[in-house]
Scaffold this motif. Structure first.
Motif, PDB file in Angstrom:
ATOM      1  N   GLU A 135       4.773  -3.999   5.732  1.00  0.00           N
ATOM      2  CA  GLU A 135       3.758  -4.356   4.732  1.00  0.00           C
ATOM      3  C   GLU A 135       3.357  -3.150   3.895  1.00  0.00           C
ATOM      4  OE1 GLU A 135       3.361  -4.881   8.033  1.00  0.00           O
ATOM      5  OE2 GLU A 135       4.058  -6.963   8.003  1.00  0.00           O
ATOM      6  N   LEU A 136       3.601  -1.953   4.404  1.00  0.00           N
ATOM      7  CA  LEU A 136       3.223  -0.750   3.655  1.00  0.00           C
ATOM      8  C   LEU A 136       4.359  -0.352   2.720  1.00  0.00           C
ATOM      9  CD1 LEU A 136       1.540   1.469   6.423  1.00  0.00           C
ATOM     10  CD2 LEU A 136       0.522  -0.285   4.944  1.00  0.00           C
ATOM     11  N   THR A 137       3.982   0.298   1.619  1.00  0.00           N
ATOM     12  CA  THR A 137       5.009   0.767   0.688  1.00  0.00           C
ATOM     13  C   THR A 137       5.765   1.947   1.305  1.00  0.00           C
ATOM     14  OG1 THR A 137       3.604   2.408  -0.367  1.00  0.00           O
ATOM     15  CG2 THR A 137       3.547   0.160  -1.301  1.00  0.00           C
ATOM     16  N   VAL A 138       6.872   2.284   0.665  1.00  0.00           N
ATOM     17  CA  VAL A 138       7.647   3.453   1.103  1.00  0.00           C
ATOM     18  C   VAL A 138       6.736   4.685   1.128  1.00  0.00           C
ATOM     19  CG1 VAL A 138       9.511   5.021   0.404  1.00  0.00           C
ATOM     20  CG2 VAL A 138       9.854   2.531   0.332  1.00  0.00           C
ATOM     21  N   HIS A 139       5.960   4.840   0.063  1.00  0.00           N
ATOM     22  CA  HIS A 139       5.060   6.000  -0.016  1.00  0.00           C
ATOM     23  C   HIS A 139       4.047   5.997   1.122  1.00  0.00           C
ATOM     24  CE1 HIS A 139       1.735   8.442  -1.945  1.00  0.00           C
ATOM     25  NE2 HIS A 139       2.744   9.274  -1.823  1.00  0.00           N
ATOM     26  N   GLU A 140       3.456   4.830   1.394  1.00  0.00           N
ATOM     27  CA  GLU A 140       2.465   4.737   2.481  1.00  0.00           C
ATOM     28  C   GLU A 140       3.105   5.002   3.842  1.00  0.00           C
ATOM     29  OE1 GLU A 140      -0.490   1.510   0.271  1.00  0.00           O
ATOM     30  OE2 GLU A 140       1.197   0.803   1.468  1.00  0.00           O
ATOM     31  N   ASN A 141       4.334   4.487   4.028  1.00  0.00           N
ATOM     32  CA  ASN A 141       5.048   4.760   5.277  1.00  0.00           C
ATOM     33  C   ASN A 141       5.223   6.265   5.485  1.00  0.00           C
ATOM     34  OD1 ASN A 141       6.478   2.579   7.127  1.00  0.00           O
ATOM     35  ND2 ASN A 141       6.343   1.679   5.078  1.00  0.00           N
ATOM     36  N   LEU A 142       5.525   6.958   4.400  1.00  0.00           N
ATOM     37  CA  LEU A 142       5.734   8.410   4.507  1.00  0.00           C
ATOM     38  C   LEU A 142       4.398   9.129   4.712  1.00  0.00           C
ATOM     39  CD1 LEU A 142       8.433   8.834   1.713  1.00  0.00           C
ATOM     40  CD2 LEU A 142       8.805   8.972   4.187  1.00  0.00           C
ATOM     41  N   ARG A 143       3.359   8.662   3.992  1.00  0.00           N
ATOM     42  CA  ARG A 143       2.049   9.308   4.089  1.00  0.00           C
ATOM     43  C   ARG A 143       1.504   9.271   5.521  1.00  0.00           C
ATOM     44  NH1 ARG A 143      -1.935  10.113   0.440  1.00  0.00           N
ATOM     45  NH2 ARG A 143      -3.091  10.761   2.291  1.00  0.00           N
ATOM     46  N   ILE A 144       1.612   8.106   6.172  1.00  0.00           N
ATOM     47  CA  ILE A 144       1.018   7.999   7.508  1.00  0.00           C
ATOM     48  C   ILE A 144       1.854   8.715   8.560  1.00  0.00           C
ATOM     49  CG2 ILE A 144      -0.336   5.917   7.050  1.00  0.00           C
ATOM     50  CD1 ILE A 144       1.809   4.369   8.584  1.00  0.00           C
ATOM     51  N   ALA A 145       3.020   9.212   8.146  1.00  0.00           N
ATOM     52  CA  ALA A 145       3.816  10.025   9.077  1.00  0.00           C
ATOM     53  C   ALA A 145       3.357  11.487   9.078  1.00  0.00           C
ATOM     54  CB  ALA A 145       5.298   9.939   8.713  1.00  0.00           C
ATOM     55  N   PHE A 181      17.526  11.491   0.492  1.00  0.00           N
ATOM     56  CA  PHE A 181      17.505  10.030   0.337  1.00  0.00           C
ATOM     57  C   PHE A 181      16.977   9.660  -1.050  1.00  0.00           C
ATOM     58  CE2 PHE A 181      16.577  10.704   4.980  1.00  0.00           C
ATOM     59  CZ  PHE A 181      17.782  10.235   5.466  1.00  0.00           C
ATOM     60  N   PRO A 182      17.811   9.809  -2.079  1.00  0.00           N
ATOM     61  CA  PRO A 182      17.346   9.524  -3.445  1.00  0.00           C
ATOM     62  C   PRO A 182      16.848   8.092  -3.620  1.00  0.00           C
ATOM     63  CG  PRO A 182      19.518  10.577  -3.455  1.00  0.00           C
ATOM     64  CD  PRO A 182      19.203  10.275  -2.037  1.00  0.00           C
ATOM     65  N   ASP A 183      17.434   7.147  -2.871  1.00  0.00           N
ATOM     66  CA  ASP A 183      16.983   5.752  -2.973  1.00  0.00           C
ATOM     67  C   ASP A 183      15.487   5.626  -2.716  1.00  0.00           C
ATOM     68  OD1 ASP A 183      19.513   4.909  -3.471  1.00  0.00           O
ATOM     69  OD2 ASP A 183      19.691   3.593  -1.718  1.00  0.00           O
ATOM     70  N   LEU A 184      14.989   6.402  -1.770  1.00  0.00           N
ATOM     71  CA  LEU A 184      13.582   6.259  -1.377  1.00  0.00           C
ATOM     72  C   LEU A 184      12.651   6.638  -2.525  1.00  0.00           C
ATOM     73  CD1 LEU A 184      13.530   7.548   2.316  1.00  0.00           C
ATOM     74  CD2 LEU A 184      13.790   5.202   1.456  1.00  0.00           C
ATOM     75  N   LYS A 185      13.073   7.574  -3.342  1.00  0.00           N
ATOM     76  CA  LYS A 185      12.250   7.980  -4.474  1.00  0.00           C
ATOM     77  C   LYS A 185      12.150   6.828  -5.481  1.00  0.00           C
ATOM     78  CE  LYS A 185      11.453  11.872  -7.478  1.00  0.00           C
ATOM     79  NZ  LYS A 185      11.871  13.232  -7.816  1.00  0.00           N
ATOM     80  N   ARG A 186      13.288   6.201  -5.706  1.00  0.00           N
ATOM     81  CA  ARG A 186      13.350   5.067  -6.631  1.00  0.00           C
ATOM     82  C   ARG A 186      12.513   3.885  -6.130  1.00  0.00           C
ATOM     83  NH1 ARG A 186      17.107   1.270  -6.754  1.00  0.00           N
ATOM     84  NH2 ARG A 186      18.363   2.211  -5.114  1.00  0.00           N
ATOM     85  N   LEU A 187      12.444   3.727  -4.805  1.00  0.00           N
ATOM     86  CA  LEU A 187      11.810   2.547  -4.201  1.00  0.00           C
ATOM     87  C   LEU A 187      10.395   2.841  -3.714  1.00  0.00           C
ATOM     88  CD1 LEU A 187      14.939   1.598  -2.051  1.00  0.00           C
ATOM     89  CD2 LEU A 187      14.198   0.471  -4.174  1.00  0.00           C
ATOM     90  N   ILE A 188       9.848   3.963  -4.136  1.00  0.00           N
ATOM     91  CA  ILE A 188       8.635   4.529  -3.534  1.00  0.00           C
ATOM     92  C   ILE A 188       7.453   3.549  -3.447  1.00  0.00           C
ATOM     93  CG2 ILE A 188       7.813   5.570  -5.718  1.00  0.00           C
ATOM     94  CD1 ILE A 188       7.696   7.514  -2.503  1.00  0.00           C
ATOM     95  N   ASP A 189       7.342   2.637  -4.429  1.00  0.00           N
ATOM     96  CA  ASP A 189       6.188   1.734  -4.436  1.00  0.00           C
ATOM     97  C   ASP A 189       6.482   0.340  -3.890  1.00  0.00           C
ATOM     98  OD1 ASP A 189       4.347   3.588  -5.459  1.00  0.00           O
ATOM     99  OD2 ASP A 189       5.213   3.347  -7.465  1.00  0.00           O
ATOM    100  N   LEU A 190       7.689   0.154  -3.366  1.00  0.00           N
ATOM    101  CA  LEU A 190       8.031  -1.150  -2.787  1.00  0.00           C
ATOM    102  C   LEU A 190       7.592  -1.226  -1.326  1.00  0.00           C
ATOM    103  CD1 LEU A 190      11.657  -2.196  -3.810  1.00  0.00           C
ATOM    104  CD2 LEU A 190       9.472  -3.039  -4.677  1.00  0.00           C
ATOM    105  N   PRO A 191       7.209  -2.428  -0.873  1.00  0.00           N
ATOM    106  CA  PRO A 191       6.932  -2.586   0.563  1.00  0.00           C
ATOM    107  C   PRO A 191       8.205  -2.329   1.386  1.00  0.00           C
ATOM    108  CG  PRO A 191       6.228  -4.535  -0.691  1.00  0.00           C
ATOM    109  CD  PRO A 191       7.029  -3.674  -1.625  1.00  0.00           C
ATOM    110  N   GLY A 192       8.018  -1.714   2.549  1.00  0.00           N
ATOM    111  CA  GLY A 192       9.151  -1.410   3.415  1.00  0.00           C
ATOM    112  C   GLY A 192       9.993  -2.627   3.730  1.00  0.00           C
ATOM    113  N   GLY A 193       9.321  -3.771   3.872  1.00  0.00           N
ATOM    114  CA  GLY A 193      10.013  -5.007   4.205  1.00  0.00           C
ATOM    115  C   GLY A 193      10.968  -5.483   3.120  1.00  0.00           C
ATOM    116  N   ASN A 194      10.790  -4.992   1.894  1.00  0.00           N
ATOM    117  CA  ASN A 194      11.684  -5.393   0.793  1.00  0.00           C
ATOM    118  C   ASN A 194      12.957  -4.559   0.737  1.00  0.00           C
ATOM    119  OD1 ASN A 194       9.353  -6.815   0.193  1.00  0.00           O
ATOM    120  ND2 ASN A 194       9.574  -6.576  -2.012  1.00  0.00           N
ATOM    121  N   LEU A 195      13.020  -3.501   1.525  1.00  0.00           N
ATOM    122  CA  LEU A 195      14.194  -2.635   1.494  1.00  0.00           C
ATOM    123  C   LEU A 195      15.354  -3.265   2.261  1.00  0.00           C
ATOM    124  CD1 LEU A 195      12.091  -0.694   0.417  1.00  0.00           C
ATOM    125  CD2 LEU A 195      12.897   1.033   2.024  1.00  0.00           C
TER     126      LEU A 195
END
Ligand SMILES: Nc1ncnc2c1ncn2[C@@H]1O[C@H](COP(=O)(O)OP(=O)(O)O)[C@@H](O)[C@H]1O
Ligand SMILES: [Mg+2]
Length: 235
Positions: free
Chosen positions: A94-104, A122-136
């Motif tokens: 439910e958290l975005t890529v950015h939020e997943n990284l922040r809470i780490a 992981f260049p993909d992660l930069k592109r997907l930074i605001d997507l929910p983890g579940g959408n990856l």
């Protein structure tokens, strides 16, 4: 030993009444990749969980940087600089890529310090930074799971079956990234794909029925078809 970041010495781990690890020893030299190999149910995951203190060993020693960490709480073990990437891509969907990284983050500013390194791997992660983890995709989720372990300063990374269920081209990308990150921290990897493991790791340890009957340089294992057949059941 001074040249090992991790020395697991003859650990015994119980889960409930079950004696799961019956004397496992693993050595991880500084700045290299060591792979745990072995069949399903052999005890590889339990070995990593024992190191992290999630299933603490009842006997034996776990020396991290020369100090025994067996019996410490998982949180305290992580604080010492050990990152754990469990099986099955444990990210927050439910958290975005950015939020997943922040809470780490272990301390404030970790992500800011590491962002360039992580997004280069992981260049993909930069592109997907605001997507929910579940959408990856599965591969992107695994990259995120590994990236999370890179946010704090870890000297050792424990990574459990990162390639499981991923397409070969994604496995290639992921393994290239793991190979690169091993330049800055040591890695203990569980990898069921022998071909992938043998290209990536420098050392191996066979886990079999809760024990560690064989270990050494991966090059020697690749040459030893009989040993591979016996413990891994692959030619
Ligand atoms: N929570 C549990 N309760 C009972 N047995 C378990 C539990 N977790 C793992 N085991 C058993 O411990 C053994 C080792 O499991 P595991 O470490 O997950 O193996 P691997 O990662 O090598 O496939 C298996 O026989 C498994 O059934
Ligand atoms: Mg496992």
């Amino acid at each position: 030993m001074t040249d090992s970041i991790l020395e697991v010495r003859d650990i015994h781990t119980f889960i409930g009444q079950f004696h799961i690890l019956e004397g496992v020893s693993v050595s991880v030299p500084v700045g290299s990749i060591t792979v745990l190999l072995g069949r399903n149910g052999a005890g590889k995951t339990t070995t990593l969980r024992s190191i992290m203190g999630l299933t603490p060993p009842a006997r034996g020693q776990i020396l991290f940087d020369g100090k025994n960490i067996a019996g410490k709480h998982p949180h305290a073990i992580a604080q010492l600089g050990i990152g754990y990437v469990p099986e099955h891509r444990a990210i927050f969907r439910e958290l975005t890529v950015h939020e997943n990284l922040r809470i780490a983050e272990r301390k404030r500013g970790d992500l800011a310090r590491k962002a360039d390194f992580i997004f280069e791997l992981f260049p993909d992660l930069k592109r997907l930074i605001d997507l929910p983890g579940g959408n990856l995709s599965g591969g992107q989720q695994q990259m995120l799971a590994v990236a999370r372990a890179l946010v704090p300063d870890n000297r050792l990374l424990l990574i459990d079956e990162p390639s499981e269920g991923l397409a070969p081209v994604i496995i290639e990308q992921l393994m290239a990234a793991i190979s690169r990150l091993a330049e800055s921290s040591s890695v203990l990897l569980v990898e069921q794909n022998f071909r992938v493991a043998s290209r990536l790791a420098q050392q191996y340890v066979i886990i079999e029925e809760g024990q560690s009957p064989a270990a050494g340089k991966i090059d020697a294992l690749v040459q030893d078809a009989a040993l591979v057949q016996r413990y891994l059941g692959v030619a």
